[in-house]
Structures are given as C-alpha cells and as structure tokens.
Motif scaffolding. Sequence first.
Motif, PDB file in Angstrom:
ATOM      1  N   PRO A 144     -41.855  14.063  43.238  1.00 34.50           N
ATOM      2  CA  PRO A 144     -42.010  15.529  42.953  1.00 34.50           C
ATOM      3  C   PRO A 144     -42.037  15.908  41.423  1.00 34.50           C
ATOM      4  CG  PRO A 144     -40.464  14.937  44.887  1.00 34.50           C
ATOM      5  CD  PRO A 144     -40.727  13.693  44.200  1.00 34.50           C
ATOM      6  N   LEU A 145     -41.553  14.825  40.673  1.00 34.13           N
ATOM      7  CA  LEU A 145     -41.129  15.232  39.456  1.00 34.13           C
ATOM      8  C   LEU A 145     -42.671  14.878  38.518  1.00 34.13           C
ATOM      9  CD1 LEU A 145     -37.810  13.793  38.249  1.00 34.13           C
ATOM     10  CD2 LEU A 145     -38.297  16.029  39.001  1.00 34.13           C
ATOM     11  N   PHE A 146     -43.556  14.123  39.230  1.00 35.96           N
ATOM     12  CA  PHE A 146     -44.880  13.972  38.852  1.00 35.96           C
ATOM     13  C   PHE A 146     -46.104  15.260  38.839  1.00 35.96           C
ATOM     14  CE2 PHE A 146     -44.699   9.191  39.660  1.00 35.96           C
ATOM     15  CZ  PHE A 146     -43.968   9.077  38.905  1.00 35.96           C
ATOM     16  N   VAL A 147     -45.622  16.096  39.559  1.00 37.41           N
ATOM     17  CA  VAL A 147     -46.403  17.425  39.918  1.00 37.41           C
ATOM     18  C   VAL A 147     -46.247  18.530  38.726  1.00 37.41           C
ATOM     19  CG1 VAL A 147     -46.787  19.383  41.014  1.00 37.41           C
ATOM     20  CG2 VAL A 147     -45.866  17.334  42.257  1.00 37.41           C
ATOM     21  N   ASP A 148     -47.412  18.609  38.053  1.00 38.03           N
ATOM     22  CA  ASP A 148     -47.697  19.514  36.955  1.00 38.03           C
ATOM     23  C   ASP A 148     -48.514  20.719  37.359  1.00 38.03           C
ATOM     24  OD1 ASP A 148     -47.969  20.895  34.557  1.00 38.03           O
ATOM     25  OD2 ASP A 148     -49.292  19.282  33.581  1.00 38.03           O
ATOM     26  N   GLY A 149     -47.790  21.824  37.476  1.00 34.48           N
ATOM     27  CA  GLY A 149     -48.491  22.991  38.235  1.00 34.48           C
ATOM     28  C   GLY A 149     -48.685  22.577  39.642  1.00 34.48           C
ATOM     29  N   ASP A 150     -49.859  22.507  40.254  1.00 33.54           N
ATOM     30  CA  ASP A 150     -50.028  22.001  41.582  1.00 33.54           C
ATOM     31  C   ASP A 150     -50.848  20.768  41.829  1.00 33.54           C
ATOM     32  OD1 ASP A 150     -49.019  24.300  42.821  1.00 33.54           O
ATOM     33  OD2 ASP A 150     -50.721  25.417  42.215  1.00 33.54           O
ATOM     34  N   VAL A 151     -50.722  19.882  40.800  1.00 28.46           N
ATOM     35  CA  VAL A 151     -51.451  18.684  40.491  1.00 28.46           C
ATOM     36  C   VAL A 151     -50.602  17.424  40.047  1.00 28.46           C
ATOM     37  CG1 VAL A 151     -53.600  17.471  39.481  1.00 28.46           C
ATOM     38  CG2 VAL A 151     -53.688  19.922  40.211  1.00 28.46           C
ATOM     39  N   ILE A 152     -51.010  16.286  40.778  1.00 32.59           N
ATOM     40  CA  ILE A 152     -50.323  15.107  39.982  1.00 32.59           C
ATOM     41  C   ILE A 152     -51.530  14.473  39.316  1.00 32.59           C
ATOM     42  CG2 ILE A 152     -49.499  12.879  40.590  1.00 32.59           C
ATOM     43  CD1 ILE A 152     -48.430  14.061  43.033  1.00 32.59           C
TER      44      ILE A 152
END
Length: 283
Positions: A144-152
């Motif tokens: 879950p911490l890899f998510v930036d905005g709505d994207v990995i």
Amino acid sequence: MGIIAVTGATGQLGSRVARMLADRGVPQRLVVRDPSRAPELDGAEVAVASFEDESALRTALSGVDTLFLVSAHESADRMPEHRSAVRAAVAAGVDRVVYTSFMGASPLATFTFAREHSQTERLIAESGLRLTALRNSLYADMLPLFVDGDVIRGPAGQGRVAWVARHDVARLAVEALLDPAHADRVYDVSGPEPVDLHESARILSEVTGREIGYVAETDEEARASRAGSEPWQIDGWAGSYKAVATGETSVTSHTIEHVTGRRPWTLEEFLRSEPESWSHLAA
C-alpha cells in the motif's frame, strides 16, 4: 534456554516478535534506542543500545543466548552498523542469531540491499555465531505504501512477488528463536503464491475500494522520477523493482507452514486482516 534478545522491538517486525514471545511466557530482553517507546510486556526487560554504540550493545547482550537481529534501516552506512552489532554479539557470548535477510541474498543480487544482506549473513557465520537466516520476500505490508496517487510505478516489468506479511514472518521468527534445531540454516520465506503487480494492484483495489493501477517503467524513467535523492537510495529503490522483473522475488517456499504448522496469508488475506496497512488509501 537462555535469554532471548530482540532488537528493533519498537519497529513493525520486532514488536510483533516481542509480543508473541510474551504471549508464550518467554523471558526476553528488548534492545531499543528509546526506552519510552518500548512495548510493556510481561517477562520483558529493556536495555538501551544502538548498533552504532558497540560498547552499549555488548552490555545489553550480556547473558543473552539467542539474538533476534533485525537488519538496520536502509542507509549508506548500514554495513558498519551490522559489523558493530556482530562484534558486540560475539563479545557478549551470544550463541545463536536469527537474522532478517532478504530473498535471493547474494553478492550478485539485483537488489543492492540484498547484497548487503548476503555480506551480513557471511559476517555472522564467519564470526562463529550460529546463524538462522530468514530470507524474506517483499513485505505485503509495503505494497500500500508503493501507491502514488492511484498508481504503482516501477521497473518491475511483468515479474511476480510472493508477498509475505510481517505477521507471518514474526510467527516463523518466534519458532526459530525458541528451537535451536533451526540453527545453521538459511530459509527462503514467502507468501503462498507469486502475483504480478497488475494483479497486486487489482487485489489492492478490490479490498480498499479505490481504483489502483500498475505502470511498468523503464529503468531510465524510474531513476528520473527519483531525481534529487541520494544515489544509494535510487539504486535501492529501483533495484527492488528490478528484482521483481528478474524473478528473484517470485520464489515460493513452504517454510512458514512447515515450521509453524499454518500457512501464511495470501496478499488478499493480509489486506483484509490488517486494514490499518491501507487506511491512508481509503482516506
């Protein structure tokens, strides 16, 4: 059985191990930097020391038989900290070390920090300490911490990850600490199934109710997106994704089930069991 010492007892993994040991009535010593943050547990004493302070750590480990050595925070100076910790353990008379390593630890690993884990495994073994290396796959807790905005985003290609929950690693670590039969062993530690990042994002979307996707970047795009960070940080971040691309994180082992008698959580089971891991995405 002698005293068990737990480093990193204020962190995500060490605190879980400490609580599980306390639940089983095991005497332990929590080695922490800040005693005010140490968990209050029955049968646990607190010793203040850091890896950098070899003298204090040697004192903290006096009388300890088995040490749970949680690897130091990723930094440009992690190996000197590990060398100091191992020297202190040897000087204090520690017999066994259960060390949190990384899947595919090797001098030639794609992930730069996996190379450091390989060096540390060798350092422990060559010092005369009895080593149990837990070569953990990527933590499911990190997804879950890899998510930036709505994207990995990352250079992981179509590679797969056998995500493993810290909860399950902690269960395994407790058994390894309690039973000397696990000494002198190297364990691959994974979740039950490898999934690519498209599928990982889909599962995360389904559980959180937020639409999340995965974009495979080139190495150049990935490095450009982290411009301004220290070179070692960029190498480590990009290397973790590239290890996925090469298949180094797709190894699936039965270690957790074999040792603990219960299989580890799937990625979805983890996310549903520990919603606090993704609560920031729901917000």
